[in-house]
Design a protein around this motif. Structure first.
Motif, short mmCIF file in Angstrom:
data_model
loop_
_atom_site.label_atom_id
_atom_site.label_comp_id
_atom_site.label_asym_id
_atom_site.label_seq_id
_atom_site.Cartn_x
_atom_site.Cartn_y
_atom_site.Cartn_z
N THR A 5 -31.63 -16.82 -60.99
CA THR A 5 -31.13 -15.39 -61.06
C THR A 5 -29.73 -15.54 -61.42
O THR A 5 -28.83 -16.25 -60.64
N CYS A 47 -27.45 -9.77 -62.28
CA CYS A 47 -28.76 -9.20 -61.82
C CYS A 47 -28.18 -7.76 -61.12
O CYS A 47 -27.03 -7.66 -60.37
N VAL A 48 -28.89 -6.57 -61.22
CA VAL A 48 -28.65 -5.38 -60.60
C VAL A 48 -29.51 -5.10 -59.73
O VAL A 48 -29.67 -3.69 -59.35
N ASN A 49 -30.33 -5.73 -59.35
CA ASN A 49 -31.34 -5.59 -58.32
C ASN A 49 -32.21 -4.42 -58.51
O ASN A 49 -32.63 -3.74 -57.59
N CYS A 50 -32.66 -4.40 -59.64
CA CYS A 50 -33.50 -3.16 -60.03
C CYS A 50 -35.12 -3.36 -59.50
O CYS A 50 -35.88 -2.60 -59.54
N GLY A 51 -35.31 -4.66 -59.25
CA GLY A 51 -36.67 -5.04 -58.73
C GLY A 51 -37.80 -5.26 -59.85
O GLY A 51 -39.09 -5.60 -59.25
N ALA A 52 -37.58 -5.02 -60.98
CA ALA A 52 -38.70 -5.05 -61.97
C ALA A 52 -39.26 -6.59 -62.09
O ALA A 52 -40.49 -6.59 -62.08
N CYS A 53 -38.42 -7.42 -61.97
CA CYS A 53 -39.05 -8.68 -61.96
C CYS A 53 -39.92 -9.10 -60.91
O CYS A 53 -41.07 -9.54 -60.98
N CYS A 78 -36.56 -8.87 -67.49
CA CYS A 78 -35.52 -8.33 -66.80
C CYS A 78 -34.37 -7.84 -67.97
O CYS A 78 -34.00 -8.28 -68.87
N MET A 111 -31.59 -7.09 -67.76
CA MET A 111 -29.87 -7.56 -67.81
C MET A 111 -29.92 -9.17 -68.17
O MET A 111 -28.84 -9.64 -68.12
N ALA A 116 -30.97 -11.40 -66.72
CA ALA A 116 -30.46 -12.16 -65.46
C ALA A 116 -31.49 -13.36 -65.09
O ALA A 116 -31.06 -14.06 -64.04
N LYS A 117 -32.52 -13.42 -65.57
CA LYS A 117 -33.66 -14.64 -64.92
C LYS A 117 -33.77 -15.41 -66.28
O LYS A 117 -33.89 -14.91 -67.39
S1 SF4 Z 1 -35.48 -7.73 -63.37
FE1 SF4 Z 1 -33.23 -8.50 -63.67
S2 SF4 Z 1 -31.77 -7.19 -63.08
FE2 SF4 Z 1 -33.77 -6.46 -62.02
S3 SF4 Z 1 -33.91 -7.22 -60.09
FE3 SF4 Z 1 -34.88 -8.93 -61.52
S4 SF4 Z 1 -33.21 -10.40 -61.98
FE4 SF4 Z 1 -32.35 -8.42 -61.09
#
Ligand code: SF4
Ligand SMILES: Cc1cc2nc3c(=O)[nH]c(=O)nc-3n(C[C@H](O)[C@H](O)[C@H](O)COP(=O)(O)O)c2cc1C
Ligand code: SF4
Length: 256
Positions: free
Chosen positions: A182, A186-192, A223, A225, A227-228
């Motif tokens: 990560t 990462c904006v901590n949206c939780g989608a992943c 993701c 962003m 970010a993964k």
């Molecule tokens: S989907 Fe991307 S931005 Fe959202 S929590 Fe997961 S790593 Fe972070």
């Protein structure tokens, strides 16, 4: 028979098994429902199908088998002499015993396998069969759906014998060894975390449980962003040889 409805039941981490199974459903031509059992967060609701319906099972090939994590989710559904098509998406190597495994599961649960398809799709790892299934691939899948519909007009006939594979099955169905990491974006949206089929992403949306992760790479395109990602020189090195080994184009295979 003429099915009153088609239900596509899929496990599809990066969406290709789903796309290909949906193309077959399009060829069948009756109303379609999708039951996607990929995300661990979406609890599977078991269901029984009647003999006037058609079910299409779809899942990728992992190491020549259906992913171990997917099998119990697909096996939650029962038929009552219900015709089914078993399908797998494979990344241009081979589908080995994935179709016979699905076929046997379906029969054990009251379905009659009336056709099977192993459809080429972009491999999760490296840059192999990039962009597949293409529009041409999907047109082929759709044509197969029409063929199955034609054959159903002569009744529901078990086609187990024409589906290739070994019994006992080869070992497989496990995940791979590479793990995403990560990034700071990462904006901590939780989608992943919500999308992860293995429940491998921690409450912080960043930590990945190495033992749970199956390297399906679903969290990467999910993701927003970017970010993964896989940030591992060993992965890049692996891909060089892997891309070369699997460069020769394979075709989708249909059994009826
Ligand atoms: S989907 Fe991307 S931005 Fe959202 S929590 Fe997961 S790593 Fe972070
Ligand atoms: C752990 C793992 C193992 C795989 N094993 C195989 C394989 O044995 N043969 C093959 O052709 N493709 C293999 N693939 C590639 C996938 O089958 C292919 O990318 C498929 O399209 C993924 O389906 P999905 O998009 O529905 O998740 C593997 C992928 C992963 C992640
Ligand atoms: S953490 Fe692992 S199992 Fe979960 S979506 Fe990402 S690659 Fe797949």
């Amino acid at each position: 028979m003429n099915p009153v409805k088609t239900t596509v039941i899929v496990f599809s981490a990066t969406g290709t098994s789903r796309k290909s199974a949906m193309a077959i459903a399009k060829g069948i031509g009756c109303p379609v429902e999708v039951i996607d059992v990929t995300a661990l967060a979406d609890a599977v609701q078991p269901k029984t199908f009647g003999p006037d319906e058609l079910v299409i099972f779809g899942a990728p090939c992992y190491g020549g088998r259906i992913p171990k994590i997917a099998m119990p989710r697909l096996a939650a559904f029962k038929g009552e002499g219900t015709p089914c098509i078993v399908t797998t998406a494979y990344g241009n190597r081979d589908f080995d015993d994935a179709l016979v495994e699905l076929c046997d599961m379906a029969k054990d649960n009251g379905f009659v396998p009336v056709g099977a398809a192993a459809m080429v799709a972009q491999h999760t790892f490296g840059t192999i069969a990039v962009g597949r299934p293409t529009a041409e691939d999907l047109a082929e899948d759709e044509a197969f759906g029409r063929k199955v519909l034609e054959s159903l007009k002569n009744g529901i006939v078990d086609k187990t014998e024409v589906i290739p594979g070994n019994r006992p099955y080869k070992d497989g169905g496990n995940g791979g060894k590479f793990r995403p990491s990560t990034m700071d974006s990462c904006v901590n949206c939780g989608a992943c975390r919500k999308a992860c089929p293995a429940g491998a992403i921690g409450e912080d949306n960043q930590t990945i449980d190495n033992d749970k992760c199956i390297s399906c790479f679903r969290c990467i395109p999910v993701c927003p962003m970017k970010a993964k990602a896989i940030q591992n020189p060993a992965y890049d090195e692996f891909c060089v040889g892997f891309n070369e080994r699997l460069a020769a184009r394979q075709e989708s295979k249909f059994f009826i």
